[in-house]
Design a protein around this motif. Structure first.
Motif, PDB file in Angstrom:
ATOM      1  N   ALA A   1       0.840  -1.205   0.000  1.00  0.00           N
ATOM      2  CA  ALA A   1       0.000   0.000   0.000  1.00  0.00           C
ATOM      3  C   ALA A   1       0.871   1.250   0.000  1.00  0.00           C
ATOM      4  CB  ALA A   1      -0.936  -0.005   1.205  1.00  0.00           C
ATOM      5  N   ASP A   2       2.058   1.156   0.603  1.00  0.00           N
ATOM      6  CA  ASP A   2       2.967   2.295   0.654  1.00  0.00           C
ATOM      7  C   ASP A   2       3.630   2.583  -0.691  1.00  0.00           C
ATOM      8  OD1 ASP A   2       2.397   2.728   3.336  1.00  0.00           O
ATOM      9  OD2 ASP A   2       4.034   1.442   4.019  1.00  0.00           O
ATOM     10  N   LEU A   3       3.463   1.681  -1.656  1.00  0.00           N
ATOM     11  CA  LEU A   3       3.976   1.944  -2.995  1.00  0.00           C
ATOM     12  C   LEU A   3       3.115   2.981  -3.709  1.00  0.00           C
ATOM     13  CD1 LEU A   3       4.744  -1.732  -4.125  1.00  0.00           C
ATOM     14  CD2 LEU A   3       6.391  -0.018  -3.318  1.00  0.00           C
ATOM     15  N   GLY A   4       1.877   3.156  -3.230  1.00  0.00           N
ATOM     16  CA  GLY A   4       0.983   4.151  -3.816  1.00  0.00           C
ATOM     17  C   GLY A   4       0.444   3.770  -5.176  1.00  0.00           C
ATOM     18  N   LEU A   5       0.314   2.501  -5.439  1.00  0.00           N
ATOM     19  CA  LEU A   5      -0.161   2.046  -6.742  1.00  0.00           C
ATOM     20  C   LEU A   5      -1.666   1.818  -6.804  1.00  0.00           C
ATOM     21  CD1 LEU A   5       2.726  -0.423  -7.573  1.00  0.00           C
ATOM     22  CD2 LEU A   5       2.134   1.645  -8.857  1.00  0.00           C
ATOM     23  N   ALA A   6      -2.362   1.994  -5.701  1.00  0.00           N
ATOM     24  CA  ALA A   6      -3.793   1.687  -5.651  1.00  0.00           C
ATOM     25  C   ALA A   6      -4.603   2.487  -6.667  1.00  0.00           C
ATOM     26  CB  ALA A   6      -4.337   1.916  -4.248  1.00  0.00           C
ATOM     27  N   GLU A   7      -4.162   3.679  -6.991  1.00  0.00           N
ATOM     28  CA  GLU A   7      -4.903   4.492  -7.957  1.00  0.00           C
ATOM     29  C   GLU A   7      -4.543   4.160  -9.394  1.00  0.00           C
ATOM     30  OE1 GLU A   7      -5.633   8.432  -7.126  1.00  0.00           O
ATOM     31  OE2 GLU A   7      -5.977   8.034  -5.005  1.00  0.00           O
ATOM     32  N   ALA A   8      -3.410   3.477  -9.588  1.00  0.00           N
ATOM     33  CA  ALA A   8      -2.942   3.183 -10.933  1.00  0.00           C
ATOM     34  C   ALA A   8      -3.143   1.732 -11.346  1.00  0.00           C
ATOM     35  CB  ALA A   8      -1.458   3.542 -11.047  1.00  0.00           C
ATOM     36  N   VAL A   9      -3.304   0.862 -10.353  1.00  0.00           N
ATOM     37  CA  VAL A   9      -3.420  -0.577 -10.610  1.00  0.00           C
ATOM     38  C   VAL A   9      -4.681  -1.084  -9.913  1.00  0.00           C
ATOM     39  CG1 VAL A   9      -2.272  -2.804 -10.262  1.00  0.00           C
ATOM     40  CG2 VAL A   9      -0.900  -0.783 -10.725  1.00  0.00           C
ATOM     41  N   SER A  10      -5.392  -1.983 -10.564  1.00  0.00           N
ATOM     42  CA  SER A  10      -6.639  -2.489  -9.998  1.00  0.00           C
ATOM     43  C   SER A  10      -6.397  -3.276  -8.709  1.00  0.00           C
ATOM     44  CB  SER A  10      -7.363  -3.374 -11.009  1.00  0.00           C
ATOM     45  OG  SER A  10      -6.707  -4.627 -11.106  1.00  0.00           O
ATOM     46  N   PRO A  11      -7.399  -3.306  -7.821  1.00  0.00           N
ATOM     47  CA  PRO A  11      -7.274  -4.099  -6.600  1.00  0.00           C
ATOM     48  C   PRO A  11      -7.011  -5.580  -6.892  1.00  0.00           C
ATOM     49  CG  PRO A  11      -9.158  -2.630  -6.436  1.00  0.00           C
ATOM     50  CD  PRO A  11      -8.641  -2.535  -7.852  1.00  0.00           C
ATOM     51  N   LEU A  12      -7.555  -6.065  -8.004  1.00  0.00           N
ATOM     52  CA  LEU A  12      -7.323  -7.464  -8.383  1.00  0.00           C
ATOM     53  C   LEU A  12      -5.839  -7.709  -8.669  1.00  0.00           C
ATOM     54  CD1 LEU A  12      -9.089  -9.918  -8.632  1.00  0.00           C
ATOM     55  CD2 LEU A  12      -9.432  -9.382 -11.040  1.00  0.00           C
ATOM     56  N   ARG A  13      -5.204  -6.759  -9.310  1.00  0.00           N
ATOM     57  CA  ARG A  13      -3.762  -6.891  -9.585  1.00  0.00           C
ATOM     58  C   ARG A  13      -2.958  -6.771  -8.301  1.00  0.00           C
ATOM     59  NH1 ARG A  13      -2.285  -8.208 -14.481  1.00  0.00           N
ATOM     60  NH2 ARG A  13      -3.547  -7.487 -16.187  1.00  0.00           N
ATOM     61  N   LEU A  14      -3.355  -5.848  -7.419  1.00  0.00           N
ATOM     62  CA  LEU A  14      -2.645  -5.693  -6.143  1.00  0.00           C
ATOM     63  C   LEU A  14      -2.742  -6.968  -5.304  1.00  0.00           C
ATOM     64  CD1 LEU A  14      -3.505  -2.020  -5.143  1.00  0.00           C
ATOM     65  CD2 LEU A  14      -1.277  -2.929  -5.837  1.00  0.00           C
ATOM     66  N   ARG A  15      -3.820  -7.701  -5.489  1.00  0.00           N
ATOM     67  CA  ARG A  15      -3.972  -8.963  -4.775  1.00  0.00           C
ATOM     68  C   ARG A  15      -2.837  -9.928  -5.128  1.00  0.00           C
ATOM     69  NH1 ARG A  15      -9.197 -12.490  -5.850  1.00  0.00           N
ATOM     70  NH2 ARG A  15      -7.783 -13.935  -6.834  1.00  0.00           N
ATOM     71  N   GLY A  16      -2.274  -9.773  -6.316  1.00  0.00           N
ATOM     72  CA  GLY A  16      -1.176 -10.630  -6.744  1.00  0.00           C
ATOM     73  C   GLY A  16       0.067 -10.445  -5.898  1.00  0.00           C
ATOM     74  N   ILE A  17       0.466  -9.205  -5.640  1.00  0.00           N
ATOM     75  CA  ILE A  17       1.667  -8.981  -4.829  1.00  0.00           C
ATOM     76  C   ILE A  17       1.419  -9.424  -3.394  1.00  0.00           C
ATOM     77  CG2 ILE A  17       1.227  -6.557  -4.229  1.00  0.00           C
ATOM     78  CD1 ILE A  17       4.290  -6.106  -4.553  1.00  0.00           C
ATOM     79  N   SER A  18       0.200  -9.252  -2.924  1.00  0.00           N
ATOM     80  CA  SER A  18      -0.162  -9.705  -1.584  1.00  0.00           C
ATOM     81  C   SER A  18      -0.052 -11.230  -1.498  1.00  0.00           C
ATOM     82  CB  SER A  18      -1.588  -9.253  -1.261  1.00  0.00           C
ATOM     83  OG  SER A  18      -2.023  -9.794  -0.052  1.00  0.00           O
ATOM     84  N   ALA A  19      -0.536 -11.913  -2.524  1.00  0.00           N
ATOM     85  CA  ALA A  19      -0.495 -13.378  -2.545  1.00  0.00           C
ATOM     86  C   ALA A  19       0.941 -13.887  -2.635  1.00  0.00           C
ATOM     87  CB  ALA A  19      -1.321 -13.914  -3.709  1.00  0.00           C
ATOM     88  N   MET A  20       1.782 -13.201  -3.415  1.00  0.00           N
ATOM     89  CA  MET A  20       3.183 -13.612  -3.509  1.00  0.00           C
ATOM     90  C   MET A  20       3.845 -13.541  -2.136  1.00  0.00           C
ATOM     91  SD  MET A  20       4.666 -11.778  -6.913  1.00  0.00           S
ATOM     92  CE  MET A  20       3.428 -11.121  -8.032  1.00  0.00           C
ATOM     93  N   LEU A  21       3.656 -12.421  -1.450  1.00  0.00           N
ATOM     94  CA  LEU A  21       4.265 -12.258  -0.130  1.00  0.00           C
ATOM     95  C   LEU A  21       3.714 -13.288   0.854  1.00  0.00           C
ATOM     96  CD1 LEU A  21       6.168 -10.763   1.772  1.00  0.00           C
ATOM     97  CD2 LEU A  21       4.309  -9.123   2.209  1.00  0.00           C
ATOM     98  N   ALA A  22       2.422 -13.540   0.799  1.00  0.00           N
ATOM     99  CA  ALA A  22       1.810 -14.520   1.707  1.00  0.00           C
ATOM    100  C   ALA A  22       2.395 -15.913   1.474  1.00  0.00           C
ATOM    101  CB  ALA A  22       0.288 -14.539   1.518  1.00  0.00           C
ATOM    102  N   ARG A  23       2.608 -16.288   0.224  1.00  0.00           N
ATOM    103  CA  ARG A  23       3.165 -17.612  -0.074  1.00  0.00           C
ATOM    104  C   ARG A  23       4.626 -17.704   0.371  1.00  0.00           C
ATOM    105  NH1 ARG A  23      -0.111 -20.846  -3.152  1.00  0.00           N
ATOM    106  NH2 ARG A  23      -1.999 -19.790  -3.841  1.00  0.00           N
ATOM    107  N   ILE A  24       5.369 -16.636   0.186  1.00  0.00           N
ATOM    108  CA  ILE A  24       6.766 -16.626   0.651  1.00  0.00           C
ATOM    109  C   ILE A  24       6.791 -16.834   2.163  1.00  0.00           C
ATOM    110  CG2 ILE A  24       8.804 -15.164   0.988  1.00  0.00           C
ATOM    111  CD1 ILE A  24       7.997 -13.836  -1.773  1.00  0.00           C
ATOM    112  N   LYS A  25       5.951 -16.090   2.877  1.00  0.00           N
ATOM    113  CA  LYS A  25       5.907 -16.211   4.338  1.00  0.00           C
ATOM    114  C   LYS A  25       5.462 -17.608   4.762  1.00  0.00           C
ATOM    115  CE  LYS A  25       5.208 -11.421   5.722  1.00  0.00           C
ATOM    116  NZ  LYS A  25       4.318 -10.523   6.512  1.00  0.00           N
ATOM    117  N   ARG A  26       4.503 -18.172   4.050  1.00  0.00           N
ATOM    118  CA  ARG A  26       4.041 -19.520   4.382  1.00  0.00           C
ATOM    119  C   ARG A  26       5.192 -20.530   4.254  1.00  0.00           C
ATOM    120  NH1 ARG A  26       1.044 -21.525   0.240  1.00  0.00           N
ATOM    121  NH2 ARG A  26       2.671 -23.022  -0.130  1.00  0.00           N
ATOM    122  N   HIS A  27       5.975 -20.403   3.197  1.00  0.00           N
ATOM    123  CA  HIS A  27       7.130 -21.300   3.021  1.00  0.00           C
ATOM    124  C   HIS A  27       8.095 -21.156   4.190  1.00  0.00           C
ATOM    125  CE1 HIS A  27       6.961 -23.245  -0.935  1.00  0.00           C
ATOM    126  NE2 HIS A  27       6.279 -22.192  -1.336  1.00  0.00           N
TER     127      HIS A  27
END
Length: 138
Positions: free
Chosen positions: A109-135
């Motif tokens: 969220a601190d990247l400030g991309l919410a206005e330029a990129v759809s929430p669906l796309r932002l969900r991708g970076i969130s999912a990547m981080l979540a999977r890394i943490k899960r591993h």
């Protein structure tokens, strides 16, 4: 906010320093900087991240004496997904598991991309981080 690893904090600062379309331009620059997979790593052995809009695969290796190695595979025609993967790679690769686990789940969220990129796309970076943490927790 929990302290980010220095390399990730620098990336967040870089995004904070630009506005509007320049954020997308910066994201595209990151997409071009995603390193290729090592020769011994094949996409078939990597974990898919289906939450991403485009095909993305990741590999998390925590066997390097306390340093986590991250690898991502995303098609060239998916610059947003590649950009997010590159941000995580440049910001977290080589960090300790504890440093990565301490990264806030919504740091993007601190990247400030919410206005330029759809929430669906932002969900991708969130999912990547979540999977890394899960591993790293497993």
């Amino acid at each position: 906010m929990t302290a980010l690893p220095d390399s990730l904090a620098e990336i967040v600062d870089d995004f904070a320093a630009v506005d509007g379309q320049d954020k997308l331009t910066l994201l595209l620059e990151f997409s071009r900087e995603l390193p290729p997979l090592p020769a011994d790593l094949v996409e078939a052995s990597m974990e898919p991240v289906p939450e991403c809009q485009s095909p993305l695969f990741l590999s998390v290796d925590a066997s390097d004496r306390g340093h986590v190695r991250l690898h991502f595979s995303a098609p060239a025609e998916a610059p947003t997904t590649r950009g997010f993967a590159s941000i995580l790679h440049q910001g977290l690769d080589g960090s300790s598991a504890a440093e990565i686990l301490a990264v806030p789940d919504d740091f993007y969220a601190d990247l400030g991309l919410a206005e330029a990129v759809s929430p669906l796309r932002l969900r991708g970076i969130s999912a990547m981080l979540a999977r890394i943490k899960r591993h790293l927790r497993d």
